[in-house]
Design a protein around this motif. Structure first.
Motif, PDB file in Angstrom:
ATOM      1  N   VAL A   1     -38.129 -27.749  -2.314  1.00  0.00           N
ATOM      2  CA  VAL A   1     -39.068 -28.181  -3.344  1.00  0.00           C
ATOM      3  C   VAL A   1     -39.550 -26.999  -4.172  1.00  0.00           C
ATOM      4  CG1 VAL A   1     -41.273 -29.332  -3.759  1.00  0.00           C
ATOM      5  CG2 VAL A   1     -39.778 -30.132  -1.927  1.00  0.00           C
ATOM      6  N   ALA A   2     -39.699 -25.841  -3.532  1.00  0.00           N
ATOM      7  CA  ALA A   2     -40.131 -24.643  -4.250  1.00  0.00           C
ATOM      8  C   ALA A   2     -39.010 -24.001  -5.054  1.00  0.00           C
ATOM      9  CB  ALA A   2     -40.703 -23.626  -3.262  1.00  0.00           C
ATOM     10  N   GLY A   3     -37.783 -24.489  -4.913  1.00  0.00           N
ATOM     11  CA  GLY A   3     -36.656 -23.927  -5.652  1.00  0.00           C
ATOM     12  C   GLY A   3     -36.080 -22.686  -5.038  1.00  0.00           C
ATOM     13  N   HIS A   4     -36.277 -22.485  -3.723  1.00  0.00           N
ATOM     14  CA  HIS A   4     -35.777 -21.272  -3.061  1.00  0.00           C
ATOM     15  C   HIS A   4     -34.365 -21.441  -2.512  1.00  0.00           C
ATOM     16  CE1 HIS A   4     -40.206 -19.890  -2.294  1.00  0.00           C
ATOM     17  NE2 HIS A   4     -39.835 -19.814  -3.565  1.00  0.00           N
ATOM     18  N   TRP A   5     -34.042 -22.611  -1.950  1.00  0.00           N
ATOM     19  CA  TRP A   5     -32.726 -22.814  -1.361  1.00  0.00           C
ATOM     20  C   TRP A   5     -32.440 -24.309  -1.252  1.00  0.00           C
ATOM     21  CZ3 TRP A   5     -32.315 -25.606   3.181  1.00  0.00           C
ATOM     22  CH2 TRP A   5     -33.497 -25.797   3.904  1.00  0.00           C
ATOM     23  N   PHE A   6     -31.136 -24.616  -1.150  1.00  0.00           N
ATOM     24  CA  PHE A   6     -30.731 -26.013  -0.959  1.00  0.00           C
ATOM     25  C   PHE A   6     -29.297 -26.028  -0.441  1.00  0.00           C
ATOM     26  CE2 PHE A   6     -29.765 -30.436  -1.910  1.00  0.00           C
ATOM     27  CZ  PHE A   6     -30.971 -31.046  -1.600  1.00  0.00           C
ATOM     28  N   PRO A   7     -28.984 -26.890   0.550  1.00  0.00           N
ATOM     29  CA  PRO A   7     -27.589 -26.989   1.027  1.00  0.00           C
ATOM     30  C   PRO A   7     -26.734 -27.738   0.014  1.00  0.00           C
ATOM     31  CG  PRO A   7     -28.972 -28.597   2.144  1.00  0.00           C
ATOM     32  CD  PRO A   7     -29.894 -27.778   1.294  1.00  0.00           C
ATOM     33  N   VAL A   8     -25.595 -27.198  -0.312  1.00  0.00           N
ATOM     34  CA  VAL A   8     -24.754 -27.806  -1.346  1.00  0.00           C
ATOM     35  C   VAL A   8     -23.366 -28.197  -0.858  1.00  0.00           C
ATOM     36  CG1 VAL A   8     -25.943 -26.668  -3.252  1.00  0.00           C
ATOM     37  CG2 VAL A   8     -24.033 -25.511  -2.133  1.00  0.00           C
TER      38      VAL A   8
ATOM     39  N   PRO B   1     -37.618 -13.309   3.704  1.00  0.00           N
ATOM     40  CA  PRO B   1     -37.507 -13.627   5.141  1.00  0.00           C
ATOM     41  C   PRO B   1     -37.875 -15.072   5.461  1.00  0.00           C
ATOM     42  CG  PRO B   1     -38.657 -11.544   4.803  1.00  0.00           C
ATOM     43  CD  PRO B   1     -38.534 -12.175   3.463  1.00  0.00           C
ATOM     44  N   GLU B   2     -38.853 -15.619   4.753  1.00  0.00           N
ATOM     45  CA  GLU B   2     -39.274 -16.991   5.028  1.00  0.00           C
ATOM     46  C   GLU B   2     -38.146 -17.981   4.714  1.00  0.00           C
ATOM     47  OE1 GLU B   2     -41.509 -20.102   6.308  1.00  0.00           O
ATOM     48  OE2 GLU B   2     -41.912 -17.952   6.515  1.00  0.00           O
ATOM     49  N   THR B   3     -37.407 -17.703   3.656  1.00  0.00           N
ATOM     50  CA  THR B   3     -36.264 -18.566   3.305  1.00  0.00           C
ATOM     51  C   THR B   3     -35.221 -18.548   4.408  1.00  0.00           C
ATOM     52  OG1 THR B   3     -36.596 -18.293   0.930  1.00  0.00           O
ATOM     53  CG2 THR B   3     -34.382 -18.887   1.657  1.00  0.00           C
ATOM     54  N   MET B   4     -34.885 -17.374   4.915  1.00  0.00           N
ATOM     55  CA  MET B   4     -33.886 -17.275   5.966  1.00  0.00           C
ATOM     56  C   MET B   4     -34.361 -17.948   7.258  1.00  0.00           C
ATOM     57  SD  MET B   4     -31.321 -15.776   4.540  1.00  0.00           S
ATOM     58  CE  MET B   4     -31.791 -16.589   3.003  1.00  0.00           C
ATOM     59  N   ARG B   5     -35.664 -17.829   7.561  1.00  0.00           N
ATOM     60  CA  ARG B   5     -36.196 -18.472   8.772  1.00  0.00           C
ATOM     61  C   ARG B   5     -36.120 -19.992   8.656  1.00  0.00           C
ATOM     62  NH1 ARG B   5     -40.088 -14.216   8.857  1.00  0.00           N
ATOM     63  NH2 ARG B   5     -41.528 -15.496   7.617  1.00  0.00           N
TER      64      ARG B   5
END
Length: 409
Positions: A93-100, A117-121
């Motif tokens: 939702v924050a636009g940081h990552w998404f599985p594609v 680091p929060e994205t990777m966690r």
């Protein structure tokens, strides 16, 4: 301390733009100031204020993170189970990552902040122990993925709904094309009816001249008129019978049932719950009731939070396509009724002509053409009734387009 160190974490990934000569150090610092002071993301700043393209920004992210780049594509077959898991975290939702993508055990993620680091966690906690591949993607495009595959009204991803609605629009367009072919066939039959009408008129004229006595100027004129009329009649009858066979398995009921089948998507993707207008009576036919459920709607979905505007427009296009499909079916039934009335009208005219000639000249050995005209008229009346009678009620209940019927004031 490097030059990049004075930039914030949001602006630093776009520093390769400076080395490529697309912007200056002052531009980077201005973007960083806009982010820290006004929360204007550098990606937005660079595109809207400096006019950089998404491709330039995407390439800068790829160079900075040393990752391949990924552009947003709504046609990506993103697995629904991955999307459902992703929305358990805040990153999509924050636009940081998404599985594609999922290729066997390998999962591919679009990331806009690879060094967070929060994205990777978040990714590792939702997809533990799975081999992963990362691709640099703009924050805005990651948000588009999230918006397309967020769960909405029908408990399914919006992107999947839009794809399904596009499929239904194609299905309705294909059915309208077939209905147009049916109307073309009916027009083809009416064209040959005009030729047949002309041929029977020549036969009647030649028969009258022959019974009244040959004209002195052109003694063979009655025979020529009869011969031409018989020839044209044979050609037009052959062409019409060939076209008529194509309709022998196509009934008005099959047209209506097929139209109802291609509108089935309304039960899954739309909520037609507006009250019926007070002055609108319930129709007796199936097609009339199908039209009733759509006449109130010009647009059935208002834009909501979390939807991109094209989702709303896609739903509206489907409802408008459904209205066109119902009206195309009505036009086809009306064309069939019009064909029947044309045959009925011609049959009555030819029958009256044959009976008139027979009653005027009397029954004799020369009355064979009179009998031919009478038989042709009876056949046309019967065929016209076969065309018209089954659809006499359907097209009489054509729904009115109420947004055109309302008074301007």
């Amino acid at each position: 301390m490097t030059a990049d160190a004075v930039l914030s974490e949001a602006t630093r990934p776009y520093s390769p733009l400076e080395s490529r000569g697309l912007l200056s150090r002052r531009d980077l610092e201005a973007a960083d100031k806009a982010w820290l002071a006004d929360a204007v993301h550098p990606e937005v700043f660079f595109r809207q204020r400096l006019g950089l393209t998404r491709g330039d920004l995407r390439q800068a992210l790829g160079e900075y993170y040393k990752l391949p780049v990924l552009a947003y594509d709504e046609r990506l077959p993103i697995p629904e189970d991955l999307a459902r898991l992703a929305f358990q975290a805040k990153g999509p939702v924050a636009g940081h990552w998404f599985p594609v993508c999922r290729e066997r055990d390998m999962l591919t993620f679009a990331v806009s902040v690879f060094d967070d680091p929060e994205t990777m966690r978040e990714i590792e906690s939702l997809f533990p122990g799975r081999p992963k591949k990362y691709m640099a993607c703009l924050r805005e495009e990651v948000e588009w993925f999230a918006q397309d595959f967020a769960m909405r009204d029908a408990n399914g991803p919006v992107g999947v709904q839009r794809t399904a609605m596009a499929f239904w629009r194609n299905t309705m367009a294909l059915w309208r094309t077939k209905l147009a072919c049916q109307r073309t066939n009916l027009a083809y039959g009416r064209t040959w009816l005009n030729v047949m009408r002309w041929s029977l008129g020549l036969i009647g004229m030649g028969n009258s001249l022959f019974r009244m006595g040959q004209p002195a100027a052109i003694p063979l004129l009655p025979w020529i008129a009869v011969a031409v009329g018989l020839g044209l009649g044979a050609v037009s009858l052959w062409a019409y019978v060939r076209q008529r066979r194509a309709w022998k398995h196509t009934s008005d009921q099959s047209l209506v049932e097929a139209t109802s089948a291609v509108l089935h998507f309304l039960e899954e993707y739309h909520f037609l719950d507006l009250p019926r207008p007070a002055d609108q009576d319930s129709k007796q036919t199936m097609l009339g009731r199908l039209g009733d459920c759509l006449t109130t709607y010009s647009s059935i979905t208002m834009p909501r939070g979390g939807y991109r505007e094209r989702i709303t427009l896609a739903r509206e296009r489907n409802v408008l396509a459904a209205q066109r499909t119902v009206l195309a079916c009505y036009r086809t039934l009306a064309a069939r009724a019009r064909t029947g009335l044309a045959f009925f009208r011609t049959g009555v005219t030819i029958l009256s002509l044959g009976l008139g000639l027979l009653s005027y000249f009397g029954l004799s050995a020369q009355s064979s053409l009179d009998v031919l005209l009478i038989a042709a008229g009876v056949a046309m009346i019967a065929d016209g009734a076969a065309w018209y009678w089954p659809v006499r009620k359907e097209y009489a209940e054509t729904p009115r387009c109420i947004w055109f019927d309302q008074d301007d004031d």
